[in-house]
Design a protein around this motif. Structure first.
Motif, short mmCIF file in Angstrom:
data_model
loop_
_atom_site.label_atom_id
_atom_site.label_comp_id
_atom_site.label_asym_id
_atom_site.label_seq_id
_atom_site.Cartn_x
_atom_site.Cartn_y
_atom_site.Cartn_z
N LEU A 154 -3.69 10.29 -0.83
CA LEU A 154 -3.99 10.18 -2.13
C LEU A 154 -4.99 11.24 -2.68
O LEU A 154 -5.39 11.55 -3.95
N VAL B 165 -2.58 6.99 4.29
CA VAL B 165 -2.79 6.75 2.42
C VAL B 165 -4.01 7.54 2.20
O VAL B 165 -3.63 8.18 1.11
N THR C 283 -7.06 7.82 -9.28
CA THR C 283 -6.80 6.81 -8.29
C THR C 283 -7.75 5.85 -7.98
O THR C 283 -7.60 5.34 -7.08
N THR D 192 0.80 4.19 -3.07
CA THR D 192 0.51 5.57 -2.55
C THR D 192 1.66 6.29 -3.06
O THR D 192 1.55 7.57 -3.36
N ASN E 62 -5.93 2.82 -7.25
CA ASN E 62 -5.41 2.81 -5.64
C ASN E 62 -6.54 2.48 -4.90
O ASN E 62 -6.20 1.83 -3.73
N GLN F 55 0.75 -1.11 0.02
CA GLN F 55 0.10 0.03 0.01
C GLN F 55 0.96 1.11 -0.02
O GLN F 55 0.49 2.37 -0.74
#
Length: 314
Positions: free
Chosen positions: A185, A181, A192, A163, A195, A159
């Motif tokens: 973001l 995170v 995104t 990121t 993500n 993660q």
């Protein structure tokens, strides 16, 4: 102009409550006091669990893991919050932000799994008391704890990397207290959705799956407790389980509200409040809820303090 004068492009600006400066001083005092209590509580639990032979059991082995985890989590975020609350430059270096992101996420992920293992330990102790020493032998406990830490740090590596690699097009103003995170973001200047999907999938695996297992385990525990005839044994089982469930509720409520949602719908004020809650309130309360109110731990603390007193007075 204020932003450009604060730091170079090699760092980030953590806004926190800069738009409500009147909150910064009382918040600084509250965080400082809470941090001191968190350090005292978690270090006390670790020392007592490791040094007192009467607490040499799987339950306290995992409790000391939880306390060490909470100690590291608060130390990775709170000192930076305190510095920024009292300083005029609300900055954090790029390397510091990446380290904070990785460490805090790794520890949070580890706690998700650790709480499920602690629930299984209570299940084995209450529902399988005769086989408990075999089920939760020392080697197995070490393997379970090691696997928990490895899983948490592996999840954080995935993660955090996704990121950090997200293009930000020079944006470096994070509307938060620390690097995490969802807040990072929000700086992305590209789509995104990948993500967010990855965050939700891993969030579901690390939050919803362990939580479902914990709730399922406690259904079996509740059935076993109702069959216990001894009032003292029944109360002891209920007390231990109630403490663990309270810790689980505090942790999972905030974590799910933060990570099982698209960051595009991330509310800045709610995010900050939740960050304060799981960043300092939960780690501060955990040792007092789960162990320092436990009569075995309190007795161990009294023995340790009495021994120290006699050593010093000789």
């Amino acid at each position: 102009m204020w932003v450009s004068n604060q730091s170079s492009l090699d760092d980030f600006i953590l806004l926190g409550f800069s738009d409500r400066s009147w909150l910064e001083t009382p918040l600084f005092v509250i965080l400082l006091v809470a941090y001191i209590f968190a350090l005292f509580g978690n270090i006390s639990v670790i020392l007592v669990s490791c040094l007192d032979p009467q607490l040499d059991s799987p339950m306290y082995f995992f409790v000391s893991n939880l306390s060490f985890l909470d100690f590291c989590f608060t130390t990775s975020t709170v000192p930076q919050m305190l510095v920024n609350l009292r300083g005029s430059e609300k900055t954090i270096s790029y390397g510091g932000c990446v380290a904070q992101l990785y460490i805090s996420l790794a520890l949070g992920s580890t706690e998700c799994i650790l709480l499920a293992i602690m629930a299984f330990d209570r299940y084995a102790a209450i529902c399988k008391p005769l086989r408990y020493p075999i089920i939760m032998n020392q080697r197995r406990c070490i393997h379970m704890a090691t696997g928990t830490w490895i899983s948490g740090f592996a999840n954080s590596l995935v993660q955090s990397t996704l990121t950090v690699l997200t293009p930000r097009c020079g944006q470096r103003v994070i509307d938060h207290f620390f690097c995490e995170v969802p807040a990072l973001l929000k700086l992305a200047c590209t789509d995104t959705h990948v993500n967010e999907a990855e965050l939700n999938v891993l969030g579901a695996l690390l939050l919803l799956v362990p939580l479902s297992l914990i709730l399922g385990i406690y259904v079996f525990i509740a059935q076993a407790v109702t069959r216990i005839h001894s009032a003292e044994s029944c109360w002891k089982a209920f007390n231990t389980c109630a403490s663990h469930l309270l810790v689980v509720s505090l942790f999972y409520f905030t974590a799910i509200s933060m990570y099982v949602q698209p960051p595009s719908s991330y509310s800045r004020d709610r995010g900050k409040i939740m960050a304060l809650f799981y960043g300092i309130v939960t780690p501060t309360l955990n040792p007092f809820i789960y162990t320092l109110r436990n009569k075995d731990v309190k007795a161990a603390l009294r023995r340790a303090l009495t021994k120290e007193f006699w050593v010093r007075t000789r």
